[in-house]
Write a protein that holds these residues in place. Structure first.
Motif, PDB file in Angstrom:
ATOM      1  N   MET A 132       0.803  -1.221   0.000  1.00 20.12           N
ATOM      2  CA  MET A 132       0.000   0.000   0.000  1.00 20.12           C
ATOM      3  C   MET A 132       0.834   1.269   0.000  1.00 20.12           C
ATOM      4  SD  MET A 132      -3.174  -0.907  -0.069  1.00 20.12           S
ATOM      5  CE  MET A 132      -4.082  -2.428   0.080  1.00 20.12           C
ATOM      6  N   ASP A 133       2.150   1.144   0.077  1.00 24.82           N
ATOM      7  CA  ASP A 133       2.989   2.339   0.188  1.00 24.82           C
ATOM      8  C   ASP A 133       3.811   2.619  -1.068  1.00 24.82           C
ATOM      9  OD1 ASP A 133       4.679   0.181   0.434  1.00 24.82           O
ATOM     10  OD2 ASP A 133       5.759   0.972   2.171  1.00 24.82           O
ATOM     11  N   ARG A 134       3.411   2.024  -2.194  1.00 28.27           N
ATOM     12  CA  ARG A 134       4.124   2.275  -3.449  1.00 28.27           C
ATOM     13  C   ARG A 134       3.147   2.120  -4.612  1.00 28.27           C
ATOM     14  NH1 ARG A 134       8.991  -0.469  -2.722  1.00 28.27           N
ATOM     15  NH2 ARG A 134       8.477  -0.302  -0.570  1.00 28.27           N
ATOM     16  N   PRO A 135       3.524   2.581  -5.793  1.00 29.21           N
ATOM     17  CA  PRO A 135       2.616   2.459  -6.941  1.00 29.21           C
ATOM     18  C   PRO A 135       2.225   0.999  -7.193  1.00 29.21           C
ATOM     19  CG  PRO A 135       4.437   3.924  -7.464  1.00 29.21           C
ATOM     20  CD  PRO A 135       4.762   3.284  -6.142  1.00 29.21           C
ATOM     21  N   LEU A 136       0.959   0.805  -7.496  1.00 27.98           N
ATOM     22  CA  LEU A 136       0.464  -0.539  -7.779  1.00 27.98           C
ATOM     23  C   LEU A 136       1.028  -1.020  -9.113  1.00 27.98           C
ATOM     24  CD1 LEU A 136      -3.202   0.129  -6.734  1.00 27.98           C
ATOM     25  CD2 LEU A 136      -1.613  -1.406  -5.562  1.00 27.98           C
ATOM     26  N   PRO A 137       1.514  -2.257  -9.158  1.00 27.03           N
ATOM     27  CA  PRO A 137       1.998  -2.782 -10.438  1.00 27.03           C
ATOM     28  C   PRO A 137       0.818  -3.040 -11.376  1.00 27.03           C
ATOM     29  CG  PRO A 137       2.023  -4.500  -8.770  1.00 27.03           C
ATOM     30  CD  PRO A 137       1.633  -3.226  -8.068  1.00 27.03           C
ATOM     31  N   MET A 138       1.086  -3.078 -12.653  1.00 20.80           N
ATOM     32  CA  MET A 138       0.062  -3.392 -13.645  1.00 20.80           C
ATOM     33  C   MET A 138       0.245  -4.847 -14.042  1.00 20.80           C
ATOM     34  SD  MET A 138      -0.860  -1.490 -17.249  1.00 20.80           S
ATOM     35  CE  MET A 138      -0.933   0.099 -16.455  1.00 20.80           C
ATOM     36  N   THR A 139      -0.704  -5.704 -13.641  1.00 28.52           N
ATOM     37  CA  THR A 139      -0.637  -7.133 -13.928  1.00 28.52           C
ATOM     38  C   THR A 139      -2.020  -7.610 -14.343  1.00 28.52           C
ATOM     39  OG1 THR A 139      -1.223  -7.877 -11.688  1.00 28.52           O
ATOM     40  CG2 THR A 139       1.117  -7.394 -12.083  1.00 28.52           C
ATOM     41  N   ASP A 140      -2.132  -8.896 -14.688  1.00 27.62           N
ATOM     42  CA  ASP A 140      -3.455  -9.464 -14.979  1.00 27.62           C
ATOM     43  C   ASP A 140      -4.337  -9.452 -13.737  1.00 27.62           C
ATOM     44  OD1 ASP A 140      -2.899  -9.943 -17.645  1.00 27.62           O
ATOM     45  OD2 ASP A 140      -2.332 -12.036 -17.331  1.00 27.62           O
ATOM     46  N   SER A 141      -3.722  -9.466 -12.554  1.00 25.67           N
ATOM     47  CA  SER A 141      -4.470  -9.491 -11.294  1.00 25.67           C
ATOM     48  C   SER A 141      -4.710  -8.108 -10.711  1.00 25.67           C
ATOM     49  CB  SER A 141      -3.735 -10.343 -10.258  1.00 25.67           C
ATOM     50  OG  SER A 141      -3.679 -11.684 -10.696  1.00 25.67           O
ATOM     51  N   ILE A 142      -3.985  -7.104 -11.186  1.00 27.22           N
ATOM     52  CA  ILE A 142      -4.174  -5.723 -10.734  1.00 27.22           C
ATOM     53  C   ILE A 142      -4.364  -4.884 -11.984  1.00 27.22           C
ATOM     54  CG2 ILE A 142      -3.215  -3.749  -9.494  1.00 27.22           C
ATOM     55  CD1 ILE A 142      -1.532  -5.733  -7.857  1.00 27.22           C
ATOM     56  N   ARG A 143      -5.619  -4.581 -12.270  1.00 30.18           N
ATOM     57  CA  ARG A 143      -5.951  -3.850 -13.490  1.00 30.18           C
ATOM     58  C   ARG A 143      -6.182  -2.378 -13.177  1.00 30.18           C
ATOM     59  NH1 ARG A 143      -9.469  -8.326 -16.799  1.00 30.18           N
ATOM     60  NH2 ARG A 143      -8.013 -10.041 -16.403  1.00 30.18           N
ATOM     61  N   HIS A 144      -5.558  -1.517 -13.963  1.00 30.63           N
ATOM     62  CA  HIS A 144      -5.591  -0.071 -13.754  1.00 30.63           C
ATOM     63  C   HIS A 144      -6.659   0.577 -14.626  1.00 30.63           C
ATOM     64  CE1 HIS A 144      -1.503   0.511 -11.758  1.00 30.63           C
ATOM     65  NE2 HIS A 144      -1.629  -0.789 -11.914  1.00 30.63           N
ATOM     66  N   PHE A 145      -7.324   1.555 -14.057  1.00 33.36           N
ATOM     67  CA  PHE A 145      -8.310   2.344 -14.788  1.00 33.36           C
ATOM     68  C   PHE A 145      -7.944   3.818 -14.652  1.00 33.36           C
ATOM     69  CE2 PHE A 145     -10.017  -1.748 -13.885  1.00 33.36           C
ATOM     70  CZ  PHE A 145     -10.490  -2.119 -15.129  1.00 33.36           C
ATOM     71  N   GLY A 146      -6.723   4.112 -15.107  1.00 36.01           N
ATOM     72  CA  GLY A 146      -6.113   5.420 -14.957  1.00 36.01           C
ATOM     73  C   GLY A 146      -6.689   6.514 -15.833  1.00 36.01           C
ATOM     74  N   LYS A 147      -7.636   6.176 -16.688  1.00 38.71           N
ATOM     75  CA  LYS A 147      -8.295   7.219 -17.489  1.00 38.71           C
ATOM     76  C   LYS A 147      -9.555   7.714 -16.782  1.00 38.71           C
ATOM     77  CE  LYS A 147      -6.560   5.495 -21.871  1.00 38.71           C
ATOM     78  NZ  LYS A 147      -6.909   4.860 -23.154  1.00 38.71           N
ATOM     79  N   GLY A 148      -9.805   7.173 -15.592  1.00 34.02           N
ATOM     80  CA  GLY A 148     -10.980   7.576 -14.827  1.00 34.02           C
ATOM     81  C   GLY A 148     -12.214   6.734 -15.121  1.00 34.02           C
ATOM     82  N   GLN A 149     -12.037   5.568 -15.732  1.00 38.78           N
ATOM     83  CA  GLN A 149     -13.169   4.712 -16.052  1.00 38.78           C
ATOM     84  C   GLN A 149     -13.888   4.253 -14.776  1.00 38.78           C
ATOM     85  OE1 GLN A 149      -9.905   4.243 -16.953  1.00 38.78           O
ATOM     86  NE2 GLN A 149      -9.762   2.864 -18.697  1.00 38.78           N
ATOM     87  N   THR A 150     -15.204   4.075 -14.905  1.00 41.93           N
ATOM     88  CA  THR A 150     -16.011   3.615 -13.777  1.00 41.93           C
ATOM     89  C   THR A 150     -16.708   2.286 -14.074  1.00 41.93           C
ATOM     90  OG1 THR A 150     -17.873   4.967 -14.499  1.00 41.93           O
ATOM     91  CG2 THR A 150     -16.363   5.939 -12.868  1.00 41.93           C
ATOM     92  N   GLU A 151     -16.375   1.681 -15.203  1.00 41.35           N
ATOM     93  CA  GLU A 151     -16.851   0.329 -15.504  1.00 41.35           C
ATOM     94  C   GLU A 151     -15.947  -0.285 -16.561  1.00 41.35           C
ATOM     95  OE1 GLU A 151     -20.370   0.059 -18.588  1.00 41.35           O
ATOM     96  OE2 GLU A 151     -20.885   1.478 -16.993  1.00 41.35           O
ATOM     97  N   THR A 152     -16.038  -1.617 -16.665  1.00 44.29           N
ATOM     98  CA  THR A 152     -15.204  -2.333 -17.626  1.00 44.29           C
ATOM     99  C   THR A 152     -15.849  -3.667 -17.956  1.00 44.29           C
ATOM    100  OG1 THR A 152     -12.928  -3.046 -18.095  1.00 44.29           O
ATOM    101  CG2 THR A 152     -13.773  -3.524 -15.885  1.00 44.29           C
ATOM    102  N   GLN A 153     -15.366  -4.274 -19.005  1.00 46.84           N
ATOM    103  CA  GLN A 153     -15.716  -5.651 -19.350  1.00 46.84           C
ATOM    104  C   GLN A 153     -14.538  -6.521 -18.912  1.00 46.84           C
ATOM    105  OE1 GLN A 153     -18.603  -6.936 -21.270  1.00 46.84           O
ATOM    106  NE2 GLN A 153     -19.316  -5.045 -20.343  1.00 46.84           N
ATOM    107  N   VAL A 154     -14.833  -7.597 -18.203  1.00 44.80           N
ATOM    108  CA  VAL A 154     -13.812  -8.520 -17.720  1.00 44.80           C
ATOM    109  C   VAL A 154     -14.086  -9.891 -18.323  1.00 44.80           C
ATOM    110  CG1 VAL A 154     -12.854  -9.658 -15.665  1.00 44.80           C
ATOM    111  CG2 VAL A 154     -13.493  -7.252 -15.569  1.00 44.80           C
ATOM    112  N   THR A 155     -13.050 -10.556 -18.779  1.00 42.00           N
ATOM    113  CA  THR A 155     -13.166 -11.919 -19.286  1.00 42.00           C
ATOM    114  C   THR A 155     -12.302 -12.814 -18.412  1.00 42.00           C
ATOM    115  OG1 THR A 155     -13.514 -11.129 -21.540  1.00 42.00           O
ATOM    116  CG2 THR A 155     -12.836 -13.437 -21.284  1.00 42.00           C
ATOM    117  N   LEU A 156     -12.939 -13.829 -17.819  1.00 45.42           N
ATOM    118  CA  LEU A 156     -12.247 -14.763 -16.933  1.00 45.42           C
ATOM    119  C   LEU A 156     -12.627 -16.189 -17.296  1.00 45.42           C
ATOM    120  CD1 LEU A 156     -12.816 -12.949 -13.498  1.00 45.42           C
ATOM    121  CD2 LEU A 156     -10.695 -13.032 -14.834  1.00 45.42           C
ATOM    122  N   PRO A 157     -11.769 -17.145 -16.993  1.00 43.20           N
ATOM    123  CA  PRO A 157     -12.102 -18.543 -17.257  1.00 43.20           C
ATOM    124  C   PRO A 157     -13.178 -19.034 -16.290  1.00 43.20           C
ATOM    125  CG  PRO A 157     -10.006 -18.396 -16.095  1.00 43.20           C
ATOM    126  CD  PRO A 157     -10.434 -16.993 -16.414  1.00 43.20           C
TER     127      PRO A 157
END
Length: 143
Positions: free
Chosen positions: A86-111
């Motif tokens: 919690m004390d550093r920038p969050l990494p961008m991974t398949d498990s941590i998805r960023h919405f840095g454009k200010g999005q408030t919804e998304t489509q997610v595809t999971l198995p």
């Protein structure tokens, strides 16, 4: 010898950049701020591709890099066994998805199977607020 000098300089600069990112101050969270899922509901059965809508109370949404008081942007945590640092920038991974454009919804595809989802608000630098504005974890079953 000259190649070694450039490599050493590169390593030094990369190390300095990493240290700078690690040392970013945390942005105070507005008192009472909450992040939550509008959809899906906890325990929902969903298709392999489904909509996730993010809710936020007590603060606003702003894109990453925008320095406006009492704002942040969403990160979707998928299937994490442990909370991210919690004390550093969050990494961008398949498990941590960023919405840095200010999005408030998304489509997610999971198995198919059970998956946990959680929302975490980051500041302009992708660093979680202090204290963290984090949702309850929900579980969805992908059919």
């Amino acid at each position: 010898m000259r190649t070694l000098s450039f490599l050493s300089l590169g390593a030094l600069l990369l190390g300095a950049a990493t240290a700078t990112l690690a040392a970013l101050p945390r942005t105070p969270a507005p008192e009472g701020a909450q992040v939550y899922f509008i959809e899906p509901a906890d325990g929902a059965a969903v298709g392999q591709t489904f909509t996730v809508k993010f809710g936020l109370k007590g603060m606003g949404v702003a894109p990453a890099g925008v320095d406006v008081p009492a704002t942040g942007h969403h990160h979707l945590l998928i299937g994490l066994a442990e909370q991210p640092e919690m004390d550093r920038p969050l990494p961008m991974t398949d498990s941590i998805r960023h919405f840095g454009k200010g999005q408030t919804e998304t489509q997610v595809t999971l198995p198919p199977g059970k998956h946990t989802l959680q929302l975490l608000v980051g500041d302009k630098n992708h660093v979680p607020l202090e204290p963290p504005v984090i949702s309850q974890s929900i579980t969805v079953t992908v059919k």
